[in-house]
Design an enzyme around this catalytic site. Sequence first.
Site, PDB file in Angstrom:
ATOM      1  N   ASP A  80       0.821  -1.220   0.000  1.00 57.60           N
ATOM      2  CA  ASP A  80       0.000   0.000   0.000  1.00 57.60           C
ATOM      3  C   ASP A  80       0.857   1.272   0.000  1.00 57.60           C
ATOM      4  O   ASP A  80       0.376   2.346  -0.323  1.00 57.60           O
ATOM      5  CB  ASP A  80      -0.909   0.037   1.237  1.00 57.60           C
TER       6      ASP A  80
ATOM      7  N   ARG B  92      -5.888  -0.399   0.445  1.00 55.90           N
ATOM      8  CA  ARG B  92      -6.642   0.038   1.625  1.00 55.90           C
ATOM      9  C   ARG B  92      -7.047   1.509   1.472  1.00 55.90           C
ATOM     10  O   ARG B  92      -7.687   1.835   0.515  1.00 55.90           O
ATOM     11  CB  ARG B  92      -5.816  -0.197   2.891  1.00 55.90           C
TER      12      ARG B  92
ATOM     13  N   ARG C  50      -0.225  -9.378  -4.585  1.00 55.94           N
ATOM     14  CA  ARG C  50       0.865  -9.376  -3.593  1.00 55.94           C
ATOM     15  C   ARG C  50       1.856 -10.505  -3.872  1.00 55.94           C
ATOM     16  O   ARG C  50       2.834 -10.678  -3.136  1.00 55.94           O
ATOM     17  CB  ARG C  50       0.293  -9.594  -2.181  1.00 55.94           C
TER      18      ARG C  50
ATOM     19  N   ARG D 248     -17.234  -4.814 -17.519  1.00 55.58           N
ATOM     20  CA  ARG D 248     -16.800  -6.003 -16.777  1.00 55.58           C
ATOM     21  C   ARG D 248     -15.907  -5.552 -15.631  1.00 55.58           C
ATOM     22  O   ARG D 248     -15.205  -4.555 -15.765  1.00 55.58           O
ATOM     23  CB  ARG D 248     -16.001  -6.949 -17.682  1.00 55.58           C
TER      24      ARG D 248
HETATM   25  O1  F6P Z   1      -2.119  -4.033   3.542  1.00 49.92           O
HETATM   26  C1  F6P Z   1      -1.936  -4.881   2.469  1.00 49.92           C
HETATM   27  C2  F6P Z   1      -3.274  -5.352   1.933  1.00 49.92           C
HETATM   28  O2  F6P Z   1      -3.017  -6.177   0.802  1.00 49.92           O
HETATM   29  C3  F6P Z   1      -4.249  -4.236   1.595  1.00 49.92           C
HETATM   30  O3  F6P Z   1      -3.981  -3.639   0.348  1.00 49.92           O
HETATM   31  C4  F6P Z   1      -5.558  -4.991   1.630  1.00 49.92           C
HETATM   32  O4  F6P Z   1      -6.644  -4.134   1.918  1.00 49.92           O
HETATM   33  C5  F6P Z   1      -5.343  -5.952   2.766  1.00 49.92           C
HETATM   34  O5  F6P Z   1      -3.954  -6.127   2.900  1.00 49.92           O
HETATM   35  C6  F6P Z   1      -6.012  -7.282   2.552  1.00 49.92           C
HETATM   36  O6  F6P Z   1      -5.951  -8.003   3.724  1.00 49.92           O
HETATM   37  P1  F6P Z   1      -5.977  -9.599   3.816  1.00 49.92           P
HETATM   38  O7  F6P Z   1      -4.690 -10.088   3.268  1.00 49.92           O
HETATM   39  O8  F6P Z   1      -6.090  -9.874   5.275  1.00 49.92           O
HETATM   40  O9  F6P Z   1      -7.134 -10.068   3.014  1.00 49.92           O
END
Ligand code: F6P
Length: 369
Positions: free
Chosen positions: A138, A182, A292, A283
């Site tokens: 983030d 986020r 990630r 869509r």
């Molecule tokens: O903080 C990293 C993040 O990938 C955010 O971008 C996202 O909102 C959150 O974590 C998602 O959380 P989780 O991995 O618990 O679903």
Amino acid sequence: MALKRIGVLTGGGDAPGLNPAIRAVVWKAAELGIEVTGIYDGWKGLLDGYCDETWPLDVELVRYWDLDGGTRLGSSRTNPFNHKKDGEKFDASDQVIANLKKLGIDALVPIGGEDTLGVAAKLFAKGVQVVGIPKTIDKDLGGTDYTLGFDTSMRTCADIIERSRTPAGSHHWVQVVEVMGRHAGHLALWSGLAGGAFITLIPEAPFNLERVVQLLDERLSRGKRDRRFPRYAVVVISEGALPEGGQEVNVEQQVDAFGHARLGGIGAWLADQIRARTSWDSRAVALGHPQRGGVPSPIDRIMGHLFGTAAVEACVQGAWGKMISARGIAPACTIGLQPLEEATKGLNLVDVARHYNLERYQVSRHVLG
Ligand code: F6P
């Protein structure tokens, strides 16, 4: 007193760059004759019942970890100051402190975001010798220009945004791409620019739905009238973006041990609105956790190396309660130290006045001063 053993853990959402940072901690520590203990699953790994299993890390073991995404140590969103066990919530931070002692760890290097480093700051206040490393895709931590994982994730998002253009162009629809971040729009904004999005909606600037629809309709209608122009659009929307007067969309109502709801679903909502309000098909795709994933980019490997090495140096200097920080991004960056509170005091959000065009909902075309 000379340091004997450093503990290292990774907390919060995983991110590419964690393993290179762990490797750098181990390599620098080995150079100085300091042992490193890997703690599994973030703060959870220091609670009673979990800390019996740890991982002694050495140079040969971590040699190729720079090539790995995620975290080999595992992660969790456990908050020892708000721990839940058998249906009861309590402060388990004294367990963490006692277990560090039991494990012979005299310095701790937690690698994480706002939540993980927030716990680190509180433990420091209770006397724990701690130096943090900033990590989150983030890029929303204060006190640093870089957080591990951002570059790799931005590349992944940009790649998919770019790939969305051909199906959308061939079928003449509006492709909505929801990205994480986020409450910060950095990931959406810059991957949107790199991937060629027409509109990028970020949490820092609530959007006017009518205006978004109007911009899209104008673009696609022109493309329909004259084939030289595009009859498609890609809209990138950050998971925390919201329409004026509207609310964030959550996957579920429950919050985690740090009080965060899981965001998600605004992209699908927007695609419904576009279909309902225009003659254009739309869509939606939410990139979710794969954004990630993957191997760390060269930038994340380099930053992991610099952050991990600096963390051990800071431990040797006794710079407790600090977070490693970067001014600029590798290779032209300066690594320094910031108090841990800087990281968690306030979120680092997109500077809307400087980087965002509120009329066109995209990166500003005004760059110089
Ligand atoms: O903080 C990293 C993040 O990938 C955010 O971008 C996202 O909102 C959150 O974590 C998602 O959380 P989780 O991995 O618990 O679903």
